[in-house]
Scaffold this motif. Structure first.
Motif, mmCIF file in Angstrom:
data_model
loop_
_atom_site.group_PDB
_atom_site.id
_atom_site.type_symbol
_atom_site.label_atom_id
_atom_site.label_comp_id
_atom_site.label_asym_id
_atom_site.label_seq_id
_atom_site.Cartn_x
_atom_site.Cartn_y
_atom_site.Cartn_z
ATOM 1 N N ASN A 1 1.755 11.504 5.138
ATOM 2 C CA ASN A 1 2.512 10.283 4.768
ATOM 3 C C ASN A 1 3.690 9.911 5.347
ATOM 4 O O ASN A 1 4.225 8.766 5.291
ATOM 5 C CB ASN A 1 2.634 10.696 3.152
ATOM 6 C CG ASN A 1 1.381 10.414 2.545
ATOM 7 O OD1 ASN A 1 0.279 9.641 2.947
ATOM 8 N ND2 ASN A 1 0.902 11.175 1.565
ATOM 9 N N ASP A 2 4.589 10.985 5.776
ATOM 10 C CA ASP A 2 5.870 10.671 6.034
ATOM 11 C C ASP A 2 5.835 9.962 7.728
ATOM 12 O O ASP A 2 6.772 9.265 8.031
ATOM 13 C CB ASP A 2 6.500 12.031 6.591
ATOM 14 C CG ASP A 2 6.753 12.887 5.141
ATOM 15 O OD1 ASP A 2 6.919 12.120 4.118
ATOM 16 O OD2 ASP A 2 7.011 13.874 5.149
ATOM 17 N N LEU B 1 -0.161 3.218 -3.823
ATOM 18 C CA LEU B 1 -0.053 3.890 -2.615
ATOM 19 C C LEU B 1 -1.298 3.788 -1.843
ATOM 20 O O LEU B 1 -1.413 3.513 -0.842
ATOM 21 C CB LEU B 1 0.080 5.550 -3.144
ATOM 22 C CG LEU B 1 -0.142 6.436 -1.928
ATOM 23 C CD1 LEU B 1 1.095 6.409 -1.079
ATOM 24 C CD2 LEU B 1 -0.105 7.964 -2.371
ATOM 25 N N PHE B 2 -2.313 3.549 -2.850
ATOM 26 C CA PHE B 2 -3.613 3.367 -2.084
ATOM 27 C C PHE B 2 -3.696 1.981 -1.353
ATOM 28 O O PHE B 2 -4.152 1.875 -0.258
ATOM 29 C CB PHE B 2 -4.802 3.540 -3.361
ATOM 30 C CG PHE B 2 -6.092 2.969 -2.730
ATOM 31 C CD1 PHE B 2 -6.788 4.096 -2.209
ATOM 32 C CD2 PHE B 2 -6.725 1.816 -3.165
ATOM 33 C CE1 PHE B 2 -8.265 3.654 -1.886
ATOM 34 C CE2 PHE B 2 -7.883 1.452 -2.720
ATOM 35 C CZ PHE B 2 -8.644 2.144 -2.000
ATOM 36 N N LYS C 1 -1.769 1.850 1.734
ATOM 37 C CA LYS C 1 -2.625 2.399 2.829
ATOM 38 C C LYS C 1 -3.657 1.594 3.346
ATOM 39 O O LYS C 1 -3.725 1.593 4.667
ATOM 40 C CB LYS C 1 -2.901 3.971 2.597
ATOM 41 C CG LYS C 1 -1.780 4.729 2.317
ATOM 42 C CD LYS C 1 -2.287 6.217 1.973
ATOM 43 C CE LYS C 1 -1.220 7.451 2.088
ATOM 44 N NZ LYS C 1 -1.861 8.543 1.948
ATOM 45 N N ASN D 1 8.119 -4.459 -16.724
ATOM 46 C CA ASN D 1 7.421 -5.192 -18.057
ATOM 47 C C ASN D 1 7.660 -6.518 -18.001
ATOM 48 O O ASN D 1 7.018 -7.196 -18.643
ATOM 49 C CB ASN D 1 8.458 -4.583 -19.330
ATOM 50 C CG ASN D 1 7.987 -3.270 -19.521
ATOM 51 O OD1 ASN D 1 6.759 -3.035 -19.384
ATOM 52 N ND2 ASN D 1 9.006 -2.509 -19.805
ATOM 53 N N ASP D 2 8.770 -7.311 -17.117
ATOM 54 C CA ASP D 2 8.840 -8.623 -17.206
ATOM 55 C C ASP D 2 8.171 -9.377 -15.715
ATOM 56 O O ASP D 2 8.405 -10.293 -15.277
ATOM 57 C CB ASP D 2 10.151 -8.914 -17.212
ATOM 58 C CG ASP D 2 10.836 -8.342 -16.103
ATOM 59 O OD1 ASP D 2 10.736 -7.406 -15.556
ATOM 60 O OD2 ASP D 2 12.278 -8.865 -15.908
ATOM 61 N N LEU E 1 6.161 3.980 4.886
ATOM 62 C CA LEU E 1 5.301 3.988 3.762
ATOM 63 C C LEU E 1 5.834 4.208 2.448
ATOM 64 O O LEU E 1 5.798 3.472 1.476
ATOM 65 C CB LEU E 1 4.002 4.911 3.920
ATOM 66 C CG LEU E 1 3.029 4.875 2.404
ATOM 67 C CD1 LEU E 1 2.228 3.617 2.672
ATOM 68 C CD2 LEU E 1 2.109 6.031 2.637
ATOM 69 N N ALA E 2 6.700 5.366 2.550
ATOM 70 C CA ALA E 2 7.809 5.576 1.443
ATOM 71 C C ALA E 2 8.551 4.399 0.741
ATOM 72 O O ALA E 2 8.638 4.039 -0.381
ATOM 73 C CB ALA E 2 8.535 6.744 1.812
ATOM 74 N N VAL F 1 6.105 1.934 -0.703
ATOM 75 C CA VAL F 1 5.667 2.092 -1.910
ATOM 76 C C VAL F 1 6.969 1.805 -2.972
ATOM 77 O O VAL F 1 6.935 1.429 -4.122
ATOM 78 C CB VAL F 1 4.937 3.371 -2.309
ATOM 79 C CG1 VAL F 1 4.916 4.028 -3.480
ATOM 80 C CG2 VAL F 1 3.734 3.547 -1.283
ATOM 81 N N HIS G 1 0.046 2.532 -12.006
ATOM 82 C CA HIS G 1 0.365 3.843 -11.208
ATOM 83 C C HIS G 1 0.723 3.726 -10.009
ATOM 84 O O HIS G 1 0.366 3.079 -9.297
ATOM 85 C CB HIS G 1 -0.962 4.850 -11.458
ATOM 86 C CG HIS G 1 -1.308 5.119 -13.060
ATOM 87 N ND1 HIS G 1 -0.231 6.267 -13.650
ATOM 88 C CD2 HIS G 1 -1.943 4.975 -13.820
ATOM 89 C CE1 HIS G 1 -0.683 6.456 -14.727
ATOM 90 N NE2 HIS G 1 -1.669 5.777 -14.954
ATOM 91 N N ARG G 2 1.584 4.573 -9.894
ATOM 92 C CA ARG G 2 1.927 4.647 -8.156
ATOM 93 C C ARG G 2 0.784 5.194 -7.254
ATOM 94 O O ARG G 2 1.062 4.376 -6.253
ATOM 95 C CB ARG G 2 3.173 5.769 -8.259
ATOM 96 C CG ARG G 2 3.714 5.669 -6.726
ATOM 97 C CD ARG G 2 5.001 6.561 -6.475
ATOM 98 N NE ARG G 2 4.337 8.048 -6.380
ATOM 99 C CZ ARG G 2 4.890 9.125 -6.628
ATOM 100 N NH1 ARG G 2 6.388 9.281 -6.937
ATOM 101 N NH2 ARG G 2 4.248 10.316 -6.873
ATOM 102 N N TYR G 3 -0.138 5.999 -7.981
ATOM 103 C CA TYR G 3 -1.024 6.008 -6.689
ATOM 104 C C TYR G 3 -1.886 4.708 -6.541
ATOM 105 O O TYR G 3 -2.514 4.753 -5.432
ATOM 106 C CB TYR G 3 -1.894 7.386 -7.269
ATOM 107 C CG TYR G 3 -2.845 7.090 -8.515
ATOM 108 C CD1 TYR G 3 -3.793 6.244 -8.604
ATOM 109 C CD2 TYR G 3 -2.396 7.806 -9.654
ATOM 110 C CE1 TYR G 3 -4.578 6.104 -9.859
ATOM 111 C CE2 TYR G 3 -2.982 7.506 -10.902
ATOM 112 C CZ TYR G 3 -4.417 6.690 -10.918
ATOM 113 O OH TYR G 3 -5.005 6.640 -12.173
ATOM 114 N N GLN H 1 -4.078 -0.038 6.987
ATOM 115 C CA GLN H 1 -5.296 0.322 7.783
ATOM 116 C C GLN H 1 -5.625 -1.051 8.422
ATOM 117 O O GLN H 1 -5.899 -1.259 9.502
ATOM 118 C CB GLN H 1 -6.219 1.014 7.115
ATOM 119 C CG GLN H 1 -6.245 2.472 6.639
ATOM 120 C CD GLN H 1 -7.069 3.133 5.760
ATOM 121 O OE1 GLN H 1 -7.812 2.394 4.851
ATOM 122 N NE2 GLN H 1 -7.545 4.279 5.905
#
Lengths: 305, 232
Positions: free
Chosen positions: A234-235, A57-58, A61, A44-45, A30-31, A34, A52-54, A65
């Motif tokens: 998460n690992d 991440l969401f 996941k 930007n391009d 997963l790491a 992401v 956001h990274r979250y 699933q």
């Protein structure tokens, strides 16, 4: 993740467990998903920016699933003994079942899901059929007759059942047994219920599987799918490499489709890309080998009668 | 650069007999001008990115966005944050904008205060040591997840404010202070040399306001606008 040396792969550098890295090359963590997405698809391009990274991440996941539910074919197998309560508590990471089997005499016998209700909640009632409550106003709950009969083996079953009378309840009159319908081979057999193995029914809300009485003290093998979230570690979350490109496409699509002022053609393009990649990955995962096909095709010349 | 700027400002102001600018006044104007230009870098950067995405920018020497990014990066600083209490760390006193925050070596995600509770409540997104997060509150940075102080290392890579420019002098000779670059509190402008004309224009604008000289203010303000338009 960095590439492993042979020593790391085969022997985990002398640490335990030795098998930690076996087969790990098939999977992407997963790491990595992401990180790669943030690096290559956000900027930007790029089509995706200011995210956001979250968020990533969401969606990563969620993609994992969804893949676990059907496409990945990552099936977990659990073997358990069934006790007298004829109940199996669902595994903590259980999402849905694939197959349930009775392991007996060295072979796996697939069980059938009972289409009849075989469990119920029972409200206690007085002689006037009024529901009884405790001092806090909660309804008093007891064991239902349905459950009791099933556990004690008294419940009549629409399935054929085992034994000389096929598990049917009959009437003994003057030393002769009579049944509601023919017990032996008969014309017009309902194939839907033509099963001699024990049956089960899943009580999803209570988180248990209820079995018919023949399952007492037997071994059950449950094959089920989970959502791949590895109990929140998460690992440990990973996905097969065949789905890597699909996961990126999925994350890109869901982010674009939720962003304001993204042109519809861009969203449509992302959707098409995601769908095509899922199809490709599924074909790859179906693992059609010429050797296996050859084995299946061997039956083509078999004489049926 | 600061002496050159001061000489130019004095030359323009004195030529028109607008009056004298004391070193302390000059330093105040210089600080103001530098901050104004520093702040504009970020807006210009955003504008140039928009232009770049509209294919109105080129590569190599025509890559203005990259040029601005490099200028902004000259103010980049990496520094560990001071522990305050609980999960709070002190926002760097010279910090303008935190670019990345590393929590035990892992990049932490900046989360708005309005979202943090939802983030913490979600099974899928709750901050972990692999995916940490932080919020900003007044002078503090609050990090998630909570961990014992001894095991935490919070390092920020941030853009700091430029240091206040200070034109230093030794003594007055016939009423004129002499520039002294070796004074302890000497501080040159931190902006690139290419910004000198804009600094001069801005300082002259402040001088015009200070001396109530409309002509000086108008002409320098027009110069300033022209400079900005040129840079996009």
């Amino acid at each position: 993740m960095a590439y492993l040396t042979g020593y790391q792969y085969y022997e985990n550098e002398g640490n335990t467990p030795e098998e930690l890295n076996w087969g790990s090359y098939q999977y992407l963590s997963l790491a990595d998903v992401v990180n790669n997405f943030m690096l290559m698809y956000v900027g930007n391009d790029k089509l995706v920016n200011n995210v956001h990274r979250y968020n990533v991440l969401f969606h990563a996941k969620r993609a994992i699933q969804e893949l676990n539910y059907d496409a990945l074919k990552e099936i977990k197998v659990l073997e358990m003994s069934i006790c007298d309560d004829l109940k199996l508590v669902l595994p903590p990471d259980y999402v849905s079942w694939v197959r349930m089997s009775l392991f007996k005499d060295g072979s796996l016998m697939p069980l059938t899901e009972n289409i009849q209700t075989n469990y119920a909640k029972s409200y206690l009632q007085d002689n006037d059929c009024k529901i009884l409550f405790d001092e806090s106003g909660n309804v008093l709950i007891g064991t239902s007759l349905l459950d009791y009969d099933r556990i004690t083996g008294q419940a009549r079953d629409m399935y054929l059942g085992d034994g000389s009378m096929k598990g049917q309840t009959g009437y003994n009159v003057d030393g002769n047994w009579f049944f509601d319908y023919t017990v032996e081979a008969r014309f017009g057999l309902n194939t839907e219920t033509a099963n001699v193995n024990p049956t089960f029914r899943i009580d999803k809300k209570s988180g248990v599987i209820n079995f018919s009485s023949e399952m007492a003290d037997q071994i059950i093998v449950l094959e089920y799918v989970t959502d791949g979230m590895e109990d929140g570690d998460n690992d440990e979350i990973e996905v097969h490499k065949m789905f890597e490109e699909f996961i990126y496409a999925y994350i890109k699509y869901v982010i674009l489709t939720n962003k304001v002022n993204v042109q519809e053609y861009v969203v449509a393009r992302a959707k098409k890309e995601k769908t095509a990649l899922l199809r490709n990955a599924r074909i790859r995962m179906s693992n059609i080998h010429p050797g296996r096909l050859l084995m299946n095709m061997r039956g083509r010349n078999k004489w049926i009668k | 650069m600061i002496n050159s700027v001061r000489n130019t400002v004095l030359a323009v102001a004195n030529k028109q007999n607008f009056g004298y600018i004391s070193p302390s006044d000059f330093n105040l104007y210089a600080k103001q001008a530098q901050l104004e230009i520093f702040e504009e870098y970020f807006y210009r950067y955003a504008q140039w990115l928009a232009k770049q995405n509209s294919r109105l920018s080129g590569s190599d020497y025509a890559n203005i966005a990259q040029n601005l990014e490099e200028t902004i990066d000259t103010f980049s600083k990496v520094s560990p944050l001071t522990f305050v209490s609980g999960d709070d760390f002190l926002f760097p006193p010279d910090g303008y904008y935190i670019n990345t925050l590393r929590y035990n070596g892992k990049e932490a995600d900046r989360v708005s205060n309005g979202k943090i509770l939802s983030l913490l409540s979600s099974n899928l997104t709750t901050p972990t040591l692999a995916y940490p997060a932080y919020t900003l509150n007044q002078q503090d940075v609050t990090v998630y997840p909570a961990a014992t102080g001894a095991t935490r290392s919070i390092v920020a890579q941030y853009i700091r404010y430029p240091l206040d420019p200070k034109w230093t002098y030794i003594s007055l000779v016939q009423g004129e202070p002499i520039f002294n670059q070796s004074a302890v509190d000497y501080q040159d402008f931190e902006l690139p040399l290419s910004d000198e004309p804009e600094i001069v224009s801005k300082i002259l604008k402040y001088v015009g306001i200070s001396l109530r000289e409309t002509e000086l203010y108008t002409s320098s303000a027009a110069d300033d606008v022209e400079e900005q338009q040129k840079k996009g």
